[in-house]
Write a protein that holds these residues in place. Sequence first.
Motif, mmCIF file in Angstrom:
data_model
loop_
_atom_site.group_PDB
_atom_site.id
_atom_site.type_symbol
_atom_site.label_atom_id
_atom_site.label_comp_id
_atom_site.label_asym_id
_atom_site.label_seq_id
_atom_site.Cartn_x
_atom_site.Cartn_y
_atom_site.Cartn_z
ATOM 1 N N UNK A 56 -2.958 11.350 -2.579
ATOM 2 C CA UNK A 56 -4.342 11.270 -3.049
ATOM 3 C C UNK A 56 -4.433 10.414 -4.304
ATOM 4 N N UNK A 57 -3.518 10.644 -5.245
ATOM 5 C CA UNK A 57 -3.523 9.846 -6.474
ATOM 6 C C UNK A 57 -3.233 8.395 -6.136
ATOM 7 N N UNK A 58 -2.252 8.208 -5.248
ATOM 8 C CA UNK A 58 -1.917 6.857 -4.820
ATOM 9 C C UNK A 58 -3.095 6.151 -4.191
ATOM 10 N N UNK A 59 -3.882 6.924 -3.424
ATOM 11 C CA UNK A 59 -5.020 6.322 -2.733
ATOM 12 C C UNK A 59 -6.025 5.755 -3.738
ATOM 13 N N UNK A 60 -6.215 6.460 -4.843
ATOM 14 C CA UNK A 60 -7.095 5.944 -5.905
ATOM 15 C C UNK A 60 -6.583 4.590 -6.376
ATOM 16 N N UNK A 61 -5.301 4.600 -6.643
ATOM 17 C CA UNK A 61 -4.645 3.400 -7.136
ATOM 18 C C UNK A 61 -4.767 2.256 -6.134
ATOM 19 N N UNK A 111 -5.786 -2.805 -4.492
ATOM 20 C CA UNK A 111 -5.775 -3.598 -3.268
ATOM 21 C C UNK A 111 -7.155 -3.707 -2.635
ATOM 22 N N UNK A 112 -8.145 -3.104 -3.264
ATOM 23 C CA UNK A 112 -9.520 -3.220 -2.767
ATOM 24 C C UNK A 112 -9.690 -2.694 -1.340
ATOM 25 N N UNK A 113 -9.091 -1.514 -1.064
ATOM 26 C CA UNK A 113 -9.342 -0.877 0.230
ATOM 27 C C UNK A 113 -9.995 0.471 -0.054
ATOM 28 N N UNK A 114 -10.713 1.025 0.941
ATOM 29 C CA UNK A 114 -11.415 2.293 0.698
ATOM 30 C C UNK A 114 -10.458 3.441 0.366
ATOM 31 N N UNK A 115 -10.885 4.359 -0.524
ATOM 32 C CA UNK A 115 -10.079 5.541 -0.856
ATOM 33 C C UNK A 115 -9.787 6.385 0.374
ATOM 34 N N UNK A 116 -10.725 6.343 1.321
ATOM 35 C CA UNK A 116 -10.583 7.197 2.499
ATOM 36 C C UNK A 116 -9.294 6.937 3.261
ATOM 37 N N UNK A 117 -8.718 5.752 3.037
ATOM 38 C CA UNK A 117 -7.444 5.495 3.716
ATOM 39 C C UNK A 117 -6.397 6.550 3.355
ATOM 40 N N UNK A 118 -6.496 7.050 2.137
ATOM 41 C CA UNK A 118 -5.568 8.118 1.735
ATOM 42 C C UNK A 118 -5.748 9.349 2.600
ATOM 43 N N UNK A 119 -7.008 9.694 2.882
ATOM 44 C CA UNK A 119 -7.289 10.851 3.728
ATOM 45 C C UNK A 119 -6.785 10.612 5.144
ATOM 46 N N UNK A 131 0.826 -1.196 0.000
ATOM 47 C CA UNK A 131 0.000 0.000 0.000
ATOM 48 C C UNK A 131 0.868 1.256 0.000
ATOM 49 N N UNK A 132 1.880 1.292 0.871
ATOM 50 C CA UNK A 132 2.730 2.487 0.942
ATOM 51 C C UNK A 132 3.447 2.731 -0.367
ATOM 52 N N UNK A 133 3.892 1.635 -0.980
ATOM 53 C CA UNK A 133 4.564 1.774 -2.258
ATOM 54 C C UNK A 133 3.648 2.467 -3.244
ATOM 55 N N UNK A 134 2.387 2.067 -3.194
ATOM 56 C CA UNK A 134 1.436 2.647 -4.136
ATOM 57 C C UNK A 134 1.060 4.083 -3.763
ATOM 58 N N UNK A 135 0.961 4.338 -2.464
ATOM 59 C CA UNK A 135 0.655 5.709 -2.031
ATOM 60 C C UNK A 135 1.736 6.681 -2.486
ATOM 61 N N UNK A 136 2.974 6.281 -2.254
ATOM 62 C CA UNK A 136 4.040 7.263 -2.409
ATOM 63 C C UNK A 136 4.822 7.124 -3.710
ATOM 64 N N UNK A 137 5.115 5.918 -4.115
ATOM 65 C CA UNK A 137 6.061 5.756 -5.220
ATOM 66 C C UNK A 137 5.406 5.560 -6.573
#
Lengths: 521, 364
Positions: free
Chosen positions: B306-311, B316-324, B43-49
Amino acid sequence: MTPTRPLLELSGITKRFGDLVANDAVSLSVASGEVVAMLGENGAGKSTLMKIVYGLVRPDGGTITMDGRPLDISSPRDAMAAGIGMVTQEFSLVETMTVTENVALSSVGLGRVDVRAARQRVVDAMDRVGVQIEPERLISTLSIGERQRVEIVKALFHECRVLILDEPTAVLTPQDVRALFETVQRLRRTGLGVLFVSHKLREVAEISDRVVVLRRGSLVGERATAEVTTHELASLMMGGTAPEEDVASAVGLPVAEVPEEAPVAPREGAGTAERRPVLILTDVTLERPGRPALDHLTFEVRPGEIVGLAGISGNGQTELMNVLGGVELPTSGRVEVDGAAVTRLDVRGRLDAGLGRLTEDRRGSVVPQLSVEHNLVLEDLPSFTRRGMLDKAAIRAHAEEVIRRFDIRATPTDPVSSLSGGNMQKVLLARALSRRPKVLVAAQPTRGLDVGAYRYVHEQLHELRDTGAGVLVISEDLDELRSLCDRILVLFRGAITGGLPVAEATSERLGAMMTGESVEV
Amino acid sequence: MRLVRRGHEPAWLPVAAVAVAVLVTVALSAIPIRLAGANPRAAFERYLLVPLSSTLGLYEVMLTATPLLFTGIAVAIAFRAGYWNIGAEGQFLMGAVGTTAVALNAPDLPSWAALPLGFVAGGLGGLAWAWLPAWLKRRGAIDEVVTTLLLNPVALLVVQGLLNGPWRNSETGFTDSDRFGAGYDLPPLISGSRVHWGFGVAVVIVVITWFVFTKTAVGMQIRASGQAPDAAKFSGIPVARLRFRSALVSGAVAGAGGASQVMGVQHQLTQGISNNYGYTGIIVATLAALSPVGVVLVAVLLADIAVGAENVSLVLQVPTQLGAIFAALLLLTVLSAMELRHYRLARSGRRRHGATPVSAEEAS
Ligand SMILES: Nc1ncnc2c1ncn2[C@@H]1O[C@H](COP(=O)(O)OP(=O)(O)OP(=O)(O)O)[C@@H](O)[C@H]1O
Ligand SMILES: [Mg+2]
């Protein structure tokens, strides 16, 4: 009064700020019942050392012991618990609270506060220290001098075995200094050890048993007060040989006794009297609940003279400074600067009219986070701006010149908050003087300055006068006023109770006027 | 153990504090990610990288960062002066309203006229919305935190009122405005991407702000007014006037953000035009310590998340809100770290109560 075993011992205390060594392996001790005075130039590291003992600054090395037991002091609470009390150079009072609340503040835990008992304890503490201030007054209504007294009461409020006083007398009247010294004598007889920082050799000679001298962070001398000459102390402080005049002013000799600085009588002559005064106050009144803070205040300052305004703090000095500076509008009356009415003008307008100011409140005059160079130009930005852009080179050049001229121990880019008390004062003074004001109003202009700087400031004020400006010096220090001024007025309850040419201004006459006895001008 | 105030702070301390804050954020947000059934590392990889590792992702980050640049710098301008403008949200919305008013009334303007006009109208909309609290502050000393904040929902009501009434879509009847004329479409900044010229305008505003803050006399006066208002007043700096003007400029910049969003992305006014950009702007400005360069970095970082959270939510089938959650945690930890860096941990003072092992001098 032979000091017994050491109570507080510092050994090898070292403190660095970046490259600057503020304290370099300093060792010293204070015994029970002993008063140790500490001398040193502005920026020598005195306050830093005191703050280390009180837990406000963490040392890089060295140990502190009390009764031979090592202390781990990492906050003022630890220091208080170990029996150490301190009055810092810059105040730490909560302005919106009363005297009682401030004094009792540090001892308040989470439990209920017994206000009545606290008040009684505060009153008792004030009696012990010999200070009279209404315990219910708000700090914000107190003058700087009164605030200092509250600080002393606060430090002595706790069970205290070693008391640290960092330049406590800088703002006290001679009478208050007397009272403080009597208190110190009384307390030392009960076994209190005292560490006392001062720039005034005369005070040091009077109150201390032992003198230690700091220079650029190192302890360069330690002498028994009874066996040392003031000249030797001054040389220790400044390194090398100190000019004779500096020594004289360090001892605090009134100028009348230092020949070449004696006021020159002809200045009072026809030349100046005919010229238009540069500062005129007419019936200036500032109403306050109760009695007015300024009560039909009327006086003038002519070009080429230094007028002293003596008075016990709390008699309208702060308010007068506010009204003159444009921070507060008078209820009625008129203020003129160099022939122009400025009564209703804002600060900017007054600066432009030629007014220079040096207030007693350092904190309210500098922006601590801004650098020295930026603070120096803050009042005069237009001269350091080209088409709206800061002229970096000019600002830097100005700062370097001022730093050299006033011997400020700092670089142009240091934030002002990192400066020692005396150096901050020099920055403010330099700012006020470099605008070449027509009239300069200065409150306690030499507060906290070392011997060399003290003399330098007096020279600067004399020079300003000799170029035709008028100077108004507000101070409680009669010796300083007598050595600096041509004429001394006395402020009492917001009005002038009289004035004397300096030659006739004896302590007795001024003292009488300061307590309300009117004397013919 | 207890906290003790540090005397001196080494220069690396703020950097270390931020690094620690990021690590703490990562550790803390691993919990909800785990709970949502995903692998935190992935998840972090996708959020940030992931967003930053492809051109397309990069464009998406720039697009998302655009409104945050506007609101972030807007808030920084006001905060620097010591004016606590919490109303960038409302000012952003009113900026969008201003642009829409022009676009609906003069739909056929060519773009050389329409685009500048759109930005000016947006700026004026934001400025107008910022004016009332600023004026109340200056004349009546009424706390701007309350007034600017309370005007935010009012601005949203204005938008909804307009969309339900005069500006209701004439074709679909939905509660969003008609599509703007083609002249009002902000052209892409990079051809083939969705990144529009709003990004360029925002960067220009950031650069100008940086210039004013660091190079001009006004910038120094603003700093002094914000950091030590009494001393600034004492030095003859017109603190109240500077704050008033900074408040208006702040509102105008936020309003320009609204203009950029309607002309660059939506091409029509919608109720959701501001995706809390005004509030996020406060986060951006604060994390950036009110520095313009910092605003750019933080806006990009938050856009990245935010973009990562969409991804993440797709893959990974988790809610977008995790990005927030991630962004909010980051704000909390960075702010805490910045404050806590003034302190250090000390062992509690055992010796204070005389509990030290009794030693020889006790007896002496
Ligand atoms: N927090 C700090 N950061 C950087 N430098 C500092 C800091 N505090 C003090 N200094 C520097 O350490 C030196 C010693 O300062 P200190 O306040 O101890 O002087 P002082 O002897 O008390 O002088 P004064 O008589 O003017 O009060 C000064 O050069 C000062 O600029
Ligand atoms: Mg000091």
